[in-house]
Motif scaffolding. Structure first.
Motif, short mmCIF file in Angstrom:
data_model
loop_
_atom_site.label_atom_id
_atom_site.label_comp_id
_atom_site.label_asym_id
_atom_site.label_seq_id
_atom_site.Cartn_x
_atom_site.Cartn_y
_atom_site.Cartn_z
N LEU A 1 1.30 0.39 -6.20
CA LEU A 1 1.88 -0.40 -5.12
C LEU A 1 2.85 0.42 -4.26
N THR A 2 3.27 1.58 -4.75
CA THR A 2 4.16 2.44 -3.96
C THR A 2 3.41 3.58 -3.27
N THR A 3 2.11 3.70 -3.50
CA THR A 3 1.35 4.80 -2.91
C THR A 3 1.17 4.62 -1.41
N GLN A 4 0.88 5.72 -0.73
CA GLN A 4 0.64 5.68 0.72
C GLN A 4 -0.51 4.74 1.03
N MET B 1 4.32 -7.51 6.62
CA MET B 1 5.64 -7.05 6.21
C MET B 1 5.73 -5.56 6.50
N TYR B 2 6.93 -5.05 6.60
CA TYR B 2 7.14 -3.62 6.73
C TYR B 2 7.00 -2.97 5.36
N PRO B 3 6.23 -1.89 5.24
CA PRO B 3 6.19 -1.18 3.96
C PRO B 3 7.57 -0.61 3.64
N ALA B 4 7.92 -0.58 2.37
CA ALA B 4 9.21 -0.01 1.99
C ALA B 4 9.26 1.49 2.27
N ASP B 5 8.12 2.14 2.22
CA ASP B 5 8.03 3.58 2.49
C ASP B 5 8.24 3.83 3.97
N PRO B 6 9.32 4.50 4.37
CA PRO B 6 9.61 4.69 5.79
C PRO B 6 8.67 5.66 6.49
N VAL C 1 5.37 5.57 6.35
CA VAL C 1 4.07 4.95 6.66
C VAL C 1 4.02 4.58 8.14
N GLU C 2 2.93 4.94 8.78
CA GLU C 2 2.76 4.63 10.20
C GLU C 2 2.51 3.14 10.38
N LEU C 3 3.21 2.55 11.35
CA LEU C 3 3.11 1.12 11.62
C LEU C 3 2.09 0.85 12.71
N PRO C 4 1.55 -0.38 12.78
CA PRO C 4 0.63 -0.72 13.86
C PRO C 4 1.28 -0.49 15.23
N ALA C 5 0.48 -0.13 16.19
CA ALA C 5 0.99 0.26 17.51
C ALA C 5 1.76 -0.85 18.20
N ASP C 6 1.35 -2.11 18.00
CA ASP C 6 1.99 -3.20 18.72
C ASP C 6 3.24 -3.75 18.04
N TRP C 7 3.62 -3.21 16.88
CA TRP C 7 4.76 -3.75 16.17
C TRP C 7 6.09 -3.48 16.86
N GLN C 8 6.20 -2.33 17.53
CA GLN C 8 7.45 -2.03 18.22
C GLN C 8 7.76 -3.10 19.27
#
Length: 359
Positions: free
Chosen positions: A296-299, A311-316, A318-325
């Motif tokens: 559950l903590t893997t990339q 939800m936001y992954p706890a791992d900072p 990890v690339e987020l979806p483009a529209d999340w910003q």
């Protein structure tokens, strides 16, 4: 969709059915004890809240690499989940739990629900999401802001200025427009209660809820009910344009061209939620359980979290979806309540809230 996406109902139901059938099968004649032992050593039961979801290929890759088969059992929302974990601690529902959050976690830890475990190579930034009383016992998996969401189209169509603050919700123009969830049963509900305690203080939050009650706030038992039954912005026929959800929820209601969203989050009403995974005390397969927590903590899993559970992954990293910003930013200043205060007063606050709002 569940809290953030469509949950794997069939797989969860199948997992629950398998768990329910195991005692029956064991009692039937002709079973080989060696076969039973082999099955027990390769099957891991993951106990989750209703909104857990993972891509089939991501889970299949873990199962293929580890040789484990993951079955899922979902007893209810996060509040119900914790209650069930405490009630069944002497005969645990499974081997690993996901979905216990920072509003309820100390209750389960104090009850002795978990075996102490945290991955050895856990990123320090991820580990920091677990306060001292959880460190070494629970592993942070994802992060999100619980806050009120608005059906922007409803406000445009009805010529009503949208509310901007918690105080606005008690004004006459917003009577009978808001739905929240019960903090005794729902982790978003408890998070929102804590937001109001952070906003109005331990001496002022009850008066705020009295005003909110008198202005027609509706209380749903679960996030699914509040968002998909009562919220007009979910497209399911709901009648209330203000609903308790997540800051990321507007990323789910984006138009087909990706230019706009039909909903928005009130970022001035948020409380930050962290969800954890842990090994259940009494597991028959501690090694397999630890492998599942590690997974559950893997990339691979962390990168799957935004699209599957919003939800936001706890791992900072990890690339987020483009529209999340644009559509799913976290709040700059979420309301806070010290974890020690939550642990000390949670039950008292829930009881006071119930007396004030439900009666």
């Amino acid at each position: 969709m569940t809290r953030r996406t469509t949950r794997a109902v069939t797989r969860i139901a199948a997992g629950a059915a398998v768990v329910a059938l195991l005692p029956v099968l064991a009692a039937c004649g002709g079973a080989d004890p060696a076969d039973d032992a082999a099955t027990a050593s390769t099957t891991i039961t993951l106990v989750t809240h209703d909104s857990f979801a993972v891509s089939e290929d991501v889970l299949a890759a873990f199962e293929a690499e580890s040789g484990l088969t993951v079955e899922q059992v979902a007893p209810g929302d996060a509040g119900t989940l914790v209650n069930q974990l405490v009630l069944t601690k002497d005969a645990p529902l499974g081997d690993v739990v996901y979905g216990v959050d920072n509003t309820f976690a100390s209750r389960a830890v104090e009850a002795g629900v978990f075996e102490a475990y945290q991955p050895e190579d856990l990123d320090p930034q991820v580990a920091a999401y677990a306060p001292d009383d959880l460190a070494g016992t629970l592993t942070p998996i994802d992060v999100g802001d619980v806050c009120l969401n608005l059906d922007d189209g409803w406000f445009d169509e009805n010529g009503v200025t949208p509310p901007a603050t918690l105080e606005d919700l008690t004004k006459p123009e917003y009577r009978d427009l808001t739905v929240v969830t019960n903090p005794a049963m729902s982790s978003p509900g408890l998070a929102f209660l804590l937001a109001t305690i952070g906003a109005f203080g331990t001496d002022g939050w009850q008066a705020y809820w009295t005003d909110l009650r008198d202005n027609g706030v509706k209380v749903a038992e679960s996030w699914e009910d509040a968002y998909y039954v009562d919220f007009s912005g979910a497209g399911e026929g709901g009648q209330r344009p203000i609903a308790l959800s997540y800051a990321t929820s507007p990323a789910f209601t984006v138009s087909e061209d990706g230019a706009t969203s039909t909903t928005s989050a009130m970022l001035g009403t948020c409380f930050r939620q962290v969800e954890y995974a842990g090994v259940l005390a009494g597991t028959d397969n501690a090694d397999g359980a630890k492998q599942l927590v590690d997974f559950l903590t893997t990339q691979e899993f962390q990168a799957d979290v935004p699209a599957q559970m919003y939800m936001y992954p706890a791992d900072p990293d990890v690339e987020l979806p483009a529209d999340w910003q644009k559509f799913a930013p976290l709040a700059d200043e979420p309301f806070e309540v010290a974890p020690s205060d939550v642990a000390a007063h949670r039950d008292e606050w829930i009881e006071q809230w119930t007396t004030t709002v439900v009666g």
